[in-house]
Each structure stands twice: as structure tokens, then as C-alpha cells.
Design an enzyme around this catalytic site. Structure first.
Site, PDB file in Angstrom:
ATOM      1  N   CYS A 116      66.205  13.560  -9.639  1.00  0.00           N
ATOM      2  CA  CYS A 116      66.401  13.951  -8.277  1.00  0.00           C
ATOM      3  C   CYS A 116      64.962  14.518  -7.763  1.00  0.00           C
ATOM      4  O   CYS A 116      64.848  14.570  -6.746  1.00  0.00           O
ATOM      5  CB  CYS A 116      67.073  15.252  -8.169  1.00  0.00           C
ATOM      6  SG  CYS A 116      68.962  14.876  -8.753  1.00  0.00           S
ATOM      7  N   HIS A 283      66.155  18.062  -1.322  1.00  0.00           N
ATOM      8  CA  HIS A 283      67.021  16.938  -2.079  1.00  0.00           C
ATOM      9  C   HIS A 283      68.275  17.287  -1.608  1.00  0.00           C
ATOM     10  O   HIS A 283      68.898  18.494  -1.862  1.00  0.00           O
ATOM     11  CB  HIS A 283      66.644  17.182  -3.605  1.00  0.00           C
ATOM     12  CG  HIS A 283      67.560  16.347  -4.367  1.00  0.00           C
ATOM     13  ND1 HIS A 283      67.895  15.111  -3.978  1.00  0.00           N
ATOM     14  CD2 HIS A 283      68.226  16.832  -5.616  1.00  0.00           C
ATOM     15  CE1 HIS A 283      68.817  14.623  -4.830  1.00  0.00           C
ATOM     16  NE2 HIS A 283      69.110  15.800  -5.573  1.00  0.00           N
ATOM     17  N   ASN A 313      74.765  12.286  -2.438  1.00  0.00           N
ATOM     18  CA  ASN A 313      73.413  12.573  -3.415  1.00  0.00           C
ATOM     19  C   ASN A 313      72.887  11.200  -3.825  1.00  0.00           C
ATOM     20  O   ASN A 313      73.780  10.566  -4.573  1.00  0.00           O
ATOM     21  CB  ASN A 313      73.914  13.375  -4.469  1.00  0.00           C
ATOM     22  CG  ASN A 313      72.660  13.867  -5.260  1.00  0.00           C
ATOM     23  OD1 ASN A 313      71.695  13.280  -5.100  1.00  0.00           O
ATOM     24  ND2 ASN A 313      72.687  14.938  -6.022  1.00  0.00           N
TER      25      ASN A 313
HETATM   26  O1  UT7 Z   1      71.157  16.560  -7.776  1.00  0.00           O
HETATM   27  C1  UT7 Z   1      71.243  17.739  -8.713  1.00  0.00           C
HETATM   28  C2  UT7 Z   1      72.535  17.439  -9.405  1.00  0.00           C
HETATM   29  N1  UT7 Z   1      73.900  17.857  -9.350  1.00  0.00           N
HETATM   30  C3  UT7 Z   1      74.127  19.234  -8.617  1.00  0.00           C
HETATM   31  O2  UT7 Z   1      73.362  19.728  -7.668  1.00  0.00           O
HETATM   32  C4  UT7 Z   1      75.386  19.585  -8.831  1.00  0.00           C
HETATM   33  C5  UT7 Z   1      75.457  21.147  -8.649  1.00  0.00           C
HETATM   34  N2  UT7 Z   1      77.130  21.474  -8.962  1.00  0.00           N
HETATM   35  C6  UT7 Z   1      77.964  21.283  -7.974  1.00  0.00           C
HETATM   36  O3  UT7 Z   1      77.592  20.754  -6.793  1.00  0.00           O
HETATM   37  C7  UT7 Z   1      79.394  21.737  -8.422  1.00  0.00           C
HETATM   38  O4  UT7 Z   1      79.473  22.438  -9.681  1.00  0.00           O
HETATM   39  C8  UT7 Z   1      80.525  20.512  -8.255  1.00  0.00           C
HETATM   40  C9  UT7 Z   1      80.701  20.121  -6.875  1.00  0.00           C
HETATM   41  C10 UT7 Z   1      79.986  19.406  -9.069  1.00  0.00           C
HETATM   42  C11 UT7 Z   1      81.586  20.965  -8.819  1.00  0.00           C
HETATM   43  O5  UT7 Z   1      82.260  22.279  -8.273  1.00  0.00           O
HETATM   44  P1  UT7 Z   1      82.628  23.271  -9.044  1.00  0.00           P
HETATM   45  O6  UT7 Z   1      83.135  24.360  -8.132  1.00  0.00           O
HETATM   46  O7  UT7 Z   1      81.689  24.088 -10.087  1.00  0.00           O
HETATM   47  O8  UT7 Z   1      83.990  22.891  -9.940  1.00  0.00           O
HETATM   48  P2  UT7 Z   1      84.129  22.699 -11.612  1.00  0.00           P
HETATM   49  O9  UT7 Z   1      83.373  21.634 -12.359  1.00  0.00           O
HETATM   50  O10 UT7 Z   1      84.158  24.178 -11.901  1.00  0.00           O
HETATM   51  O11 UT7 Z   1      85.710  22.257 -11.462  1.00  0.00           O
HETATM   52  C12 UT7 Z   1      86.728  23.157 -10.952  1.00  0.00           C
HETATM   53  C13 UT7 Z   1      87.990  22.454 -10.912  1.00  0.00           C
HETATM   54  C14 UT7 Z   1      88.270  21.918 -12.550  1.00  0.00           C
HETATM   55  O12 UT7 Z   1      89.736  21.836 -12.760  1.00  0.00           O
HETATM   56  P3  UT7 Z   1      90.217  23.185 -13.444  1.00  0.00           P
HETATM   57  O13 UT7 Z   1      89.880  22.977 -14.859  1.00  0.00           O
HETATM   58  O14 UT7 Z   1      90.030  24.385 -12.948  1.00  0.00           O
HETATM   59  O15 UT7 Z   1      91.675  22.763 -13.854  1.00  0.00           O
HETATM   60  C15 UT7 Z   1      87.907  20.536 -12.493  1.00  0.00           C
HETATM   61  O16 UT7 Z   1      88.667  19.552 -13.339  1.00  0.00           O
HETATM   62  O17 UT7 Z   1      87.858  21.234 -10.143  1.00  0.00           O
HETATM   63  C16 UT7 Z   1      88.241  19.958 -10.881  1.00  0.00           C
HETATM   64  N3  UT7 Z   1      87.442  18.762 -10.389  1.00  0.00           N
HETATM   65  C17 UT7 Z   1      88.012  18.206  -9.259  1.00  0.00           C
HETATM   66  N4  UT7 Z   1      89.290  18.282  -8.657  1.00  0.00           N
HETATM   67  C18 UT7 Z   1      89.296  17.548  -7.663  1.00  0.00           C
HETATM   68  C19 UT7 Z   1      86.106  18.591 -10.802  1.00  0.00           C
HETATM   69  N5  UT7 Z   1      85.916  17.609 -10.056  1.00  0.00           N
HETATM   70  C20 UT7 Z   1      87.014  17.370  -9.238  1.00  0.00           C
HETATM   71  C21 UT7 Z   1      87.192  16.366  -7.882  1.00  0.00           C
HETATM   72  N6  UT7 Z   1      88.446  16.627  -7.390  1.00  0.00           N
HETATM   73  N7  UT7 Z   1      86.307  15.272  -7.703  1.00  0.00           N
END
Ligand code: UT7
Length: 356
Positions: A116, A283, A313
Site C-alpha cells: 500500500c 491511500h 482498494n
Molecule cells: O490497505 C491496507 C489494507 N487493509 C486495511 O486497511 C483493512 C483494515 N480493516 C478493515 O477494513 C476491516 O477490518 C474489514 C473491513 C476488513 C473487516 O471488518 P471488521 O468489522 O473488522 O470485520 P471482522 O473481520 O471482524 O469480521 C466480522 C464478521 C465475521 O463474522 P463472525 O465471526 O462475526 O460471524 C466475518 O466472518 O464479518 C464476517 N465477514 C463478512 N461478512 C460478510 C468477513 N468478511 C465478510 C464479508 N461479508 N465480505
């Protein structure tokens, strides 16, 4: 005093639009989940087996070169930032050189693997080369074809809904104009959490990466297995590590701390404040990260440019794409103070302050 300036800028986005609803047809996700957590509404996917990071980078570079009022033969150094290169090696720098038809001058080409923050690192390298008088027309490209390397099953949904394809490019030239050019760049990294956001296979760990799979002392070839090379063992295939992994919450928390830190470092060094910023281009990692940073730095809406809603992204390409779009829309004008910042895998992060 010689400084470096952006003399030309271009971008390329593939035509195919993939909406959140399109993704919900192949995995358990929803428009609501993606929008709420990331702000993303759609992203672009390149045409498989026709477009690559190099072809997209070339398209963006051609526009940047034309806008700089030069020809490809005038370029005296190439820097290419990507985490999704066409080949394991050689890197995209030389492939771009070939695509642009720069064959006579035998100029140098450098590949940057900083995910990134690749564009900021590349800008910093270009800035040093130009300021020192070594080069006069550095072509810096950030391009990504994520769609070819992501897991679109439920297992990879936390990653594959976020990333998109595209490319951006700039031509960097020397300037002696007072109110123009790069004021400073600040670069940082911390490898402690390298695997928190990583794409580890194939790799020379050969499928026995200590952090992910447990240490193993079997360094021999695997008998009767189709893959016995360090770049693709059967164990790697069995363990299904051919896709990016991300601990999203961990990345999010660190990003919202490091963005303001590195921006303030640059501002302080230039004896400027957030009130002086005309345009902040973060970014495009996640709209919620950009909004958090905007709020914590006290920036108004008109001081920040975001386009992650349309493109997702695009990693090393996200800053040049957004900067190009903001400039095309008249949101960046001559003399404006532009602030760029990125944080991502490594972890690596950085900022750049420049007068347009
Ligand atoms: O360029 C730099 C790179 N990356 C970043 O900057 C990413 C930074 N992080 C994020 O943007 C967020 O952490 C995410 C958007 C990736 C994820 O959001 P979150 O609120 O942290 O979700 P999580 O990973 O804690 O997951 C929450 C729930 C999980 O289900 P359970 O275990 O609560 O039942 C996941 O399995 O959401 C589920 N989940 C989804 N549900 C629907 C994960 N991905 C998805 C999805 N659709 N695409």
C-alpha cells in the site's frame, strides 16, 4: 535549490465494474456489509489473460508522459510499485520499459514491493534521484491486478470484497520554482507483524513458514509429489496459502494511529499545519479509516479526496489514481499543498508533502 515536481499524471481503470451485489452472487456477503464497513460500492476488475499490472501501468504511463509534454524516449529512469506483478521475476519495471518501446536508451528500471505504501516509497526514491541531479524524467507507476490473485469463496471474503484493479502514473522532473515541488517524504516500517496482512505463498519458505504452519526441518524434496520446488510444494497447495490473509481489525487499529503520526511528522518538518493542507489524499484502504483520520486531524471535507467507493482498494495504485482524478476535477490547482499518506502490509507506511 532543485526540487522535484509532478510534471504529468495519468490513470487507467479497467472497464469491468463489479458491484457488491455481483460479489454476493459468489460468496456470502451483502452490499450492506461491505458499504457499512468499508464504504466500497463497486470496484473494477481487469480482463483476465489480456490485461495485467504491466499493461494497465503502461496505459496510465502513456497519459502521464503525454501530459508532461515529453516522449517515452525522454524517460531516464523507471520505478514500478506493485504487489501483483505479472511474473515472479523479472519485475514489471522492465516489462513496462518494453511495452513503452524504450529500447534504445537502456535506462534503469526499479521494482518496489511495499504494497500500500509503494507509491509513497517510489515517490521518495524518485525525489532523491531528481534532487541530486542524477535523473531528469523519472517515470513512477503504481499498478495492481488483484482480481487474479484473490479467494472469491467465503474463506477469502474479508479480503476479496475490498481490493480492486487499476493503475496510476506520474512523471517526476526537476524544478527551481519556489512554490512547487516535493517538500518532504517520510518513510517507516515495522516487520514485527509481517504476517498480519500477507500473501505468503509461493515463497522460498517452501510451505514451511514458521509463523503460519509450524517450523519443520524437512528441507528435502517431496517424493512422488507434483511440486517439489521451494516455490510450490505440495504442502503449500494442501494448506491453501495461495491467497492473501488479513487480520482486518488489527490492521485497522494500527492504520488509524500511524496515518496521523506520519502526516504530522511531515507537516512539522515543513513548518506547516493541517490548516495549510489544500488536499489530503489518503491511500484508499477503507473509507472508514480515511474518515477516522480526517476527523482526528480536524480536516474539512473539501480538504480530503476519496474514491474508494468506486474503485475499492487498489494498493500501490490508489494514491496516483485518486490524485489524478482530483486534479482532473480541478480539485488540485497550481501551488496547492497536497498531502499524501499510506499505511499497509509490512507494515510499511509513509507520507509526502508537495506543492502542486
Ligand atoms: O490497505 C491496507 C489494507 N487493509 C486495511 O486497511 C483493512 C483494515 N480493516 C478493515 O477494513 C476491516 O477490518 C474489514 C473491513 C476488513 C473487516 O471488518 P471488521 O468489522 O473488522 O470485520 P471482522 O473481520 O471482524 O469480521 C466480522 C464478521 C465475521 O463474522 P463472525 O465471526 O462475526 O460471524 C466475518 O466472518 O464479518 C464476517 N465477514 C463478512 N461478512 C460478510 C468477513 N468478511 C465478510 C464479508 N461479508 N465480505
Amino acid at each position: 535549490m532543485i526540487k522535484s515536481k509532478i510534471a504529468g499524471i495519468g490513470r487507467y481503470l479497467p472497464k469491468t465494474i463489479v458491484t457488491n451485489d455481483d460479489l454476493s452472487k459468489v460468496m456470502d456477503t451483502s452490499d450492506e456489509w461491505i458499504r457499512e464497513r468499508t464504504g466500497i460500492q463497486e470496484r473494477r476488475h481487469a480482463i483476465k489473460h489480456k490485461e495485467t499490472s504491466t499493461t494497465m501501468g503502461t496505459a496510465a504511463a502513456k497519459i502521464a508522459i503525454e501530459r508532461a509534454g515529453i516522449t517515452a524516449e525522454d524517460i531516464d529512469f523507471i520505478i514500478f510499485a506493485t504487489l501483483s506483478p505479472d511474473y515472479y521475476f523479472p519485475g514489471c519495471g522492465v516489462l513496462l520499459q518494453r511495452e513503452l518501446g524504450i529500447t534504445k536508451t537502456e535506462i534503469g528500471a526499479l521494482d518496489i514491493r511495499n504494497q500500500c505504501s509503494g507509491f509513497i516509497y517510489g515517490l521518495s526514491v524518485a525525489d532523491q534521484f531528481v534532487k541530486s541531479g542524477m535523473y531528469k524524467n523519472v517515470l513512477l507507476v503504481g499498478a495492481e491486478m488483484h482480481s487474479m490473485g484473490m479467494d472469491f469463496s467465503n474463506k477469502g471474503r474479508n479480503v476479496s470484497v475490498i481490493f480492486g484493479d487499476g493503475a496510476g502514473a506520474v512523471v517526476i522532473q526537476p524544478t527551481q520554482e519556489e512554490n512547487k515541488g516535493v517538500l518532504n517524504t517520510k518513510l517507516h516500517s515495522d516487520g514485527t507483524y509481517a504476517e498480519k496482512l500477507a500473501f505468503i505463498s509461493p515463497g522460498s519458505h517452501g510451505g514451511y513458514h514458521a509463523d503460519k504452519m509450524g517450523a519443520d526441518t524437512d528441507f528435502g524434496f517431496e517424493k512422488d509429489k507434483p511440486f517439489a520446488s521451494i516455490f510450490g510444494t505440495q504442502k503449500m497447495l494442501d494448506d491453501d496459502h495461495f491467497f492473501p490473509d488479513m487480520e482486518g481489525k488489527f490492521v485497522f487499529k494500527l492504520a488509524v494511529t500511524k496515518f496521523p503520526e506520519v502526516i504530522n511528522e511531515g507537516l512539522k518538518d515543513a513548518e506547516l499545519t493541517t490548516a495549510d493542507i489544500d488536499m489530503f489524499i489518503p491511500h484508499q484502504a477503507n473509507l472508514r479509516i480515511s474518515q477516522f483520520v480526517q476527523k482526528s486531524m480536524g480536516l474539512r471535507d473539501d480538504q480530503v479526496y476519496n474514491n474508494i467507493m468506486k474503485y475499492g482498494n487498489t494498493t500501490a495504485a490508489s494514491i496516483p489514481i485518486a490524485m489524478c482524478e482530483a486534479w482532473e476535477q480541478g480539485k488540485i490547482k497550481d501551488g496547492d499543498l497536497v498531502c499524501l499518506a499510506a499505511f499497509g502490509s509490512g507494515f510499511t507506511w509513509g507520507s509526502a508533502l508537495l506543492r502542486w
